[in-house]
Design an enzyme around this catalytic site. Structure first.
Site: not given
Ligand code: SF4
Length: 282
Positions: A121, A123, A158, A188
């Site tokens: 991925h 990220e 995340t 996140c």
């Molecule tokens: S809020 Fe979370 S899911 Fe959305 S772009 Fe940021 S890290 Fe990615």
């Protein structure tokens, strides 16, 4: 038949801001995005209509301005890009930056970094791109393949389901009882609230519809989470994927969506379910 929307669903602020930034820069001049800005076909279609190019590698870039997506990238890639004379626009989500700082701190403190996430991925490639040695794990078998290190520092992509991440950290601790295992929770908050709202919704639903791109990690995690609480879960990208036979004898239809799904796509799926319901009542 009642439609029950999860209390938190759909596009997060990180993706919303990245799309706005891309559209703003596209108005100012030719722009190439490095990798998929989001894993959602309808959003990608909107960007393409604006003339925005997508390159999977910096060597394919034909414009003087390059945008890094909300998923972020490594300092090494940024340096390489700038050395090529490209102007870099960073749309990296602030919460991805938090994860980058956590990983850098673990490495600085002498921990061997382990990322819970998908190895390929974008990220995860960004999170690990400045490290010379690291491991990426996603399943129990991956833990068995890890080597022992006196210090193991674990962080996560995340958009992983936090329960799964905690379970894998527990397995790492069990496997290496003599190691100092430090875990930094980098999942996140928008992912966490969408996951817990999905659980609450799926517990009450006869059928669940999850809206999002097929290759969107957080959408697939929502599908897995909902499937633990509801036996009839369907993943759709658009309203065109919704099938009438899914709703036979259903009283409550749950609806949720991944963090890259635009509101209008969710609304169209909602309208399609209502239309199917109205036909079944005739
Ligand atoms: S809020 Fe979370 S899911 Fe959305 S772009 Fe940021 S890290 Fe990615």
């Amino acid at each position: 038949m009642r439609i029950l929307r999860a209390a938190h669903l759909g596009m997060c602020f990180g993706v919303r801001d990245a799309i706005a930034l891309a559209l703003e820069h596209a108005d100012a001049g030719p722009l190439t995005i490095l990798g998929d800005l989001v894993h959602n076909p309808s959003v990608l279609g909107t960007l393409e209509a604006k003339g925005i190019a997508v390159a999977q590698d910096v060597t394919q870039v034909r414009t003087s301005t390059l945008m890094v997506t909300a998923h972020g990238t490594s300092e090494r890639t940024l340096a390489r890009t700038r050395a090529m004379g490209l102007t870099v626009v960073e749309a990296t989500c602030p919460l991805v930056h938090v994860a980058h700082r956590a990983v850098a701190a673990l490495a600085r403190d002498g921990y061997h970094v382990v990322i819970v996430g998908q190895r390929d991925h974008v990220e995860v490639r960004g999170l690990t791109g400045d490290l010379d040695r690291f491991d990426v794990v996603l399943a129990d078998d991956d833990i068995l393949a890890l080597e022992e290190h006196p210090r193991l520092g674990v962080a996560a992509q995340t958009t992983q389901a936090v329960e799964k991440v905690r379970r894998l950290v527990g397995l790492i601790r069990l496997r290496f009882p003599r190691s100092d295992v430090r875990f930094v929770d980098t999942v996140c908050k928008p992912t966490k609230v969408r996951q817990s709202a999905a659980v609450e919704m799926a517990q009450q639903a006869d059928v669940v519809i999850v809206v999002g791109g097929r290759s969107s990690n957080n959408t697939r995690e929502l599908v897995k989470t909902c499937s633990r609480y509801c036996g009839r879960v369907h993943h759709v990208e658009t309203d065109g994927d919704v099938r009438p036979e899914w709703f036979e004898s259903a009283n409550v239809v749950g609806l949720t969506a991944g963090t890259s799904t635009p509101d209008e796509v969710i609304d169209r799926v909602d309208a399609r379910i209502q239309e199917i319901n109205a036909r079944q009542l005739v």
